[in-house]
Design a protein around this motif. Structure first.
Motif, PDB file in Angstrom:
ATOM      1  N   MET A 257      -6.565  12.296  15.726  1.00  0.00           N
ATOM      2  CA  MET A 257      -5.350  11.790  16.432  1.00  0.00           C
ATOM      3  C   MET A 257      -5.332  11.714  18.129  1.00  0.00           C
ATOM      4  O   MET A 257      -4.741  10.785  18.293  1.00  0.00           O
ATOM      5  CB  MET A 257      -4.564  13.103  15.959  1.00  0.00           C
ATOM      6  CG  MET A 257      -4.019  13.333  14.299  1.00  0.00           C
ATOM      7  SD  MET A 257      -3.286  11.933  13.963  1.00  0.00           S
ATOM      8  CE  MET A 257      -1.546  12.111  14.580  1.00  0.00           C
ATOM      9  N   ALA A 258      -6.334  12.286  18.348  1.00  0.00           N
ATOM     10  CA  ALA A 258      -6.281  12.352  20.194  1.00  0.00           C
ATOM     11  C   ALA A 258      -6.559  10.486  20.613  1.00  0.00           C
ATOM     12  O   ALA A 258      -6.057  10.202  21.463  1.00  0.00           O
ATOM     13  CB  ALA A 258      -7.161  13.142  20.549  1.00  0.00           C
ATOM     14  N   THR A 259      -7.510  10.173  19.931  1.00  0.00           N
ATOM     15  CA  THR A 259      -7.877   8.749  20.124  1.00  0.00           C
ATOM     16  C   THR A 259      -8.216   7.986  18.851  1.00  0.00           C
ATOM     17  O   THR A 259      -9.139   7.721  18.309  1.00  0.00           O
ATOM     18  CB  THR A 259      -9.274   8.847  20.755  1.00  0.00           C
ATOM     19  OG1 THR A 259     -10.397   9.698  20.041  1.00  0.00           O
ATOM     20  CG2 THR A 259      -9.153   9.427  22.258  1.00  0.00           C
ATOM     21  N   ALA A 260      -6.901   7.690  18.378  1.00  0.00           N
ATOM     22  CA  ALA A 260      -6.569   6.620  17.066  1.00  0.00           C
ATOM     23  C   ALA A 260      -6.713   5.376  17.624  1.00  0.00           C
ATOM     24  O   ALA A 260      -6.278   4.401  16.564  1.00  0.00           O
ATOM     25  CB  ALA A 260      -5.613   7.298  16.335  1.00  0.00           C
ATOM     26  N   ASP A 261      -7.192   4.912  18.564  1.00  0.00           N
ATOM     27  CA  ASP A 261      -6.749   3.706  19.083  1.00  0.00           C
ATOM     28  C   ASP A 261      -7.555   2.476  18.307  1.00  0.00           C
ATOM     29  O   ASP A 261      -6.794   1.582  18.161  1.00  0.00           O
ATOM     30  CB  ASP A 261      -7.443   3.590  20.544  1.00  0.00           C
ATOM     31  CG  ASP A 261      -6.838   4.359  21.430  1.00  0.00           C
ATOM     32  OD1 ASP A 261      -6.725   5.683  21.214  1.00  0.00           O
ATOM     33  OD2 ASP A 261      -6.642   4.189  22.515  1.00  0.00           O
ATOM     34  N   MET A 262      -8.748   2.533  17.652  1.00  0.00           N
ATOM     35  CA  MET A 262      -9.274   1.604  16.910  1.00  0.00           C
ATOM     36  C   MET A 262      -8.412   1.286  15.592  1.00  0.00           C
ATOM     37  O   MET A 262      -8.192   0.240  15.211  1.00  0.00           O
ATOM     38  CB  MET A 262     -10.637   1.722  16.459  1.00  0.00           C
ATOM     39  CG  MET A 262     -11.474   1.767  17.774  1.00  0.00           C
ATOM     40  SD  MET A 262     -13.462   1.398  17.310  1.00  0.00           S
ATOM     41  CE  MET A 262     -13.506  -0.304  17.175  1.00  0.00           C
ATOM     42  N   VAL A 263      -8.180   2.520  14.996  1.00  0.00           N
ATOM     43  CA  VAL A 263      -7.156   2.409  13.672  1.00  0.00           C
ATOM     44  C   VAL A 263      -5.718   1.681  14.344  1.00  0.00           C
ATOM     45  O   VAL A 263      -5.123   0.810  13.473  1.00  0.00           O
ATOM     46  CB  VAL A 263      -7.037   3.718  12.941  1.00  0.00           C
ATOM     47  CG1 VAL A 263      -5.854   3.514  12.058  1.00  0.00           C
ATOM     48  CG2 VAL A 263      -8.321   3.954  12.568  1.00  0.00           C
ATOM     49  N   LEU A 264      -5.103   2.138  15.217  1.00  0.00           N
ATOM     50  CA  LEU A 264      -3.766   1.747  15.668  1.00  0.00           C
ATOM     51  C   LEU A 264      -4.023   0.177  16.002  1.00  0.00           C
ATOM     52  O   LEU A 264      -3.303  -0.723  15.666  1.00  0.00           O
ATOM     53  CB  LEU A 264      -3.613   2.272  17.050  1.00  0.00           C
ATOM     54  CG  LEU A 264      -2.779   3.588  16.938  1.00  0.00           C
ATOM     55  CD1 LEU A 264      -2.555   4.153  17.988  1.00  0.00           C
ATOM     56  CD2 LEU A 264      -1.346   3.544  16.074  1.00  0.00           C
ATOM     57  N   GLY A 294       5.991   8.365   4.550  1.00  0.00           N
ATOM     58  CA  GLY A 294       4.356   8.614   5.151  1.00  0.00           C
ATOM     59  C   GLY A 294       3.720   7.461   5.112  1.00  0.00           C
ATOM     60  O   GLY A 294       4.017   6.459   4.278  1.00  0.00           O
ATOM     61  N   ASP A 295       2.765   7.209   6.136  1.00  0.00           N
ATOM     62  CA  ASP A 295       1.656   6.001   6.319  1.00  0.00           C
ATOM     63  C   ASP A 295       0.377   6.551   5.898  1.00  0.00           C
ATOM     64  O   ASP A 295      -0.260   7.717   6.411  1.00  0.00           O
ATOM     65  CB  ASP A 295       1.625   5.389   7.627  1.00  0.00           C
ATOM     66  CG  ASP A 295       0.688   4.333   7.847  1.00  0.00           C
ATOM     67  OD1 ASP A 295      -0.369   4.252   7.112  1.00  0.00           O
ATOM     68  OD2 ASP A 295       0.806   3.561   8.745  1.00  0.00           O
ATOM     69  N   PRO A 296      -0.360   6.033   4.730  1.00  0.00           N
ATOM     70  CA  PRO A 296      -1.480   6.377   4.025  1.00  0.00           C
ATOM     71  C   PRO A 296      -2.701   6.460   4.971  1.00  0.00           C
ATOM     72  O   PRO A 296      -3.713   7.204   4.876  1.00  0.00           O
ATOM     73  CB  PRO A 296      -1.510   5.855   2.894  1.00  0.00           C
ATOM     74  CG  PRO A 296      -1.155   4.485   2.956  1.00  0.00           C
ATOM     75  CD  PRO A 296       0.320   4.928   3.931  1.00  0.00           C
ATOM     76  N   HIS A 297      -2.615   5.834   6.096  1.00  0.00           N
ATOM     77  CA  HIS A 297      -3.654   5.469   7.033  1.00  0.00           C
ATOM     78  C   HIS A 297      -3.790   6.616   8.135  1.00  0.00           C
ATOM     79  O   HIS A 297      -4.654   6.763   8.899  1.00  0.00           O
ATOM     80  CB  HIS A 297      -3.372   4.203   7.684  1.00  0.00           C
ATOM     81  CG  HIS A 297      -3.531   3.047   6.900  1.00  0.00           C
ATOM     82  ND1 HIS A 297      -2.471   2.682   6.337  1.00  0.00           N
ATOM     83  CD2 HIS A 297      -4.578   2.325   6.281  1.00  0.00           C
ATOM     84  CE1 HIS A 297      -2.515   1.430   5.556  1.00  0.00           C
ATOM     85  NE2 HIS A 297      -3.901   1.213   5.557  1.00  0.00           N
ATOM     86  N   PHE A 298      -2.598   7.670   8.062  1.00  0.00           N
ATOM     87  CA  PHE A 298      -2.699   8.841   9.046  1.00  0.00           C
ATOM     88  C   PHE A 298      -2.467  10.215   8.234  1.00  0.00           C
ATOM     89  O   PHE A 298      -2.122  10.111   7.296  1.00  0.00           O
ATOM     90  CB  PHE A 298      -1.601   8.503  10.213  1.00  0.00           C
ATOM     91  CG  PHE A 298      -1.547   7.321  10.795  1.00  0.00           C
ATOM     92  CD1 PHE A 298      -2.329   7.395  12.187  1.00  0.00           C
ATOM     93  CD2 PHE A 298      -1.177   5.985  10.585  1.00  0.00           C
ATOM     94  CE1 PHE A 298      -2.646   6.239  12.746  1.00  0.00           C
ATOM     95  CE2 PHE A 298      -1.467   4.856  11.071  1.00  0.00           C
ATOM     96  CZ  PHE A 298      -2.185   4.904  12.428  1.00  0.00           C
TER      97      PHE A 298
END
Length: 431
Positions: A257-264, A294-298
């Motif tokens: 969660m802290a660095t989800a940048d690539m998935v975002l 909910g979003d299944p990617h998170f």
């Protein structure tokens, strides 16, 4: 992809080139730490799971061994050719630095270079101290002095990259005038080339064109250097006619969660955290749960929507995202973010999967210090359950790292130096 010749015109951009030393007995001893294994993990919900074990070197227990050994080998070749000493300098969250120190020590112990000819300076966030390792580099007084281990007290942790670059820009010229080359080794090409070996190894043991069905590769990532290297290796195989683009595996990126940048970036086209789903505190449980459907990617649940599961994964806005997004757009794949709560829920199941491996997971999860493999497998199991992966596809999980507290000792305070500024680094490195 890159110029193989040395870069010597600008001291701050020095590179020894890509020539390697002749593979004599000493060099082979150096390379012997780099081993890879293809380990079946059984099946899950109709998917054949395989562990690509990249973490067998007991000096690191991470995949960073491969690139670090090549970096050191290239330095050895340059030193032998020119007689000029090299100091490798690298910012790190922990694992790259540990691997570089291990590789330099191996080169010295194999008598490929002297301690004065090849040195390494590591700059890591102080928050990652417990992930760093003591070795002869920290217990031998001469090696400790020649190879400073610097801990950055500032924030954010990722600032070590900026601070390290600023130090090299400011002081490489002075070191060059004193007869020493300073090599800032944190460049994608230095890691990409080593990681191409993953594709060649897969082709040797379980080629995708022979297996027939779809295949996915899963990796816990910060900047996805490893996956980019794998895909570069696939391109080489395909260009040589040894594999077809149609059989190239899809990619599952796993983050915290802290660095989800690539998935975002992959899912929303932006690094901005407003792309994360909303979470609400759940009364009586201490958890936060996704709002609505909910979003299944998170994560469905998390202790903290901003939690740091493992400080190794600290890169924000990685420059590698566009390239990875393009590869996933072309060859398929997805991204998923996992939480500590989800990893703990899956831990007994994952530990059972690894029961046949010679180096499994600790019984007590509190002893785990490197979460990459647990993150990757949690992401895979969640992605399968949520329908994010092609039904029936084989899944190769990149075992980029896992280790527990009883496998190493962190360096003592007397073997590290705390820094906050470029001047502090200069005082430790130059004096």
């Amino acid at each position: 992809m890159t110029d193989p010749a040395p870069v010597t015109g600008d001291p701050a951009r020095f590179s020894p080139g890509f020539d390697l030393p002749r593979p004599d007995a000493g060099v082979q001893r150096l390379y012997s730490a780099a081993t890879t294994r293809w380990c079946p993990l059984g099946e899950y919900a109709g998917h054949r799971l395989t562990l690509l074990d990249l973490a067998s070197n007991p000096g690191t227990h991470t995949t960073k061994t491969f690139a670090s050994l090549l970096i050191v080998a290239r330095a050895i070749a340059y030193i032998r050719r020119t007689g000029e000493p090299i100091t490798i300098f690298s910012p790190t969250s922990a694992n790259k630095g540990t691997a570089l120190r291990d590789a330099v020590l191996r080169a010295i112990e194999a008598e490929l270079v002297t301690p004065e000819q090849l040195r390494v300076v590591i700059l890591a966030p102080e928050s990652c101290r417990d992930k760093l390792r003591a070795s002869r580099m920290s217990t031998d007084s001469t090696l400790r002095e020649l190879n400073p281990l610097l801990l950055y007290r500032g924030a954010p942790a990722e600032s070590v990259k900026r601070l390290g670059r600023e130090f090299v820009d400011a002081h490489a010229g002075q070191l060059k005038r004193e007869g020493r080359n300073l090599w800032f080794s944190l460049e994608l090409a230095n890691y990409l080339i080593a990681d191409t070996a993953r594709a060649f190894f897969e082709h040797a043991v379980d080629p995708t064109d022979v297996s027939g069905g779809p295949r996915w590769h899963a990796h816990a990532v910060s900047s996805a250097f490893g996956m980019l290297g794998y895909h570069h290796g696939r391109t080489v195989l395909e260009d040589a006619g040894l594999a077809t683009p149609a059989s190239r595996p899809a990619t599952l990126l796993v983050q915290h969660m802290a660095t989800a940048d690539m998935v975002l970036s992959l899912r929303t086209g932006s690094f901005e955290r407003h792309g994360l789903p909303r979470y609400s505190a759940e009364p009586g449980t201490g958890l936060h749960r996704q709002d609505g459907e909910g979003d299944p990617h998170f994560p469905t649940t998390t202790y903290d929507p901003d939690e740091t599961l493992d400080p190794t994964f600290y890169t924000r806005r990685p420059a590698t995202s566009p390239a990875m997004n393009e590869l996933i757009g072309r060859f398929g794949g997805d991204g998923i973010v996992v939480s500590l709560h989800e990893c703990l829920h899956r831990y007994p199941e994952i530990r059972a999967m690894l029961a046949g491996h010679e180096r499994g997971l600790p019984v007590d999860v509190r002893g785990l210090r490197e979460w990459s493999l647990v993150m990757a497998l949690t992401g895979v199991l969640n992605a399968v359950d949520r329908g994010l992966i092609t039904p029936g596809a084989d899944i190769v999980v990149h075992g980029s790292g896992w280790y527990s507290a009883d496998e190493y000792q962190p360096p003592g305070e007397s073997s590290t130096t705390t820094v906050t500024t470029v001047d502090d680094i200069a005082a430790a490195v130059i004096g």
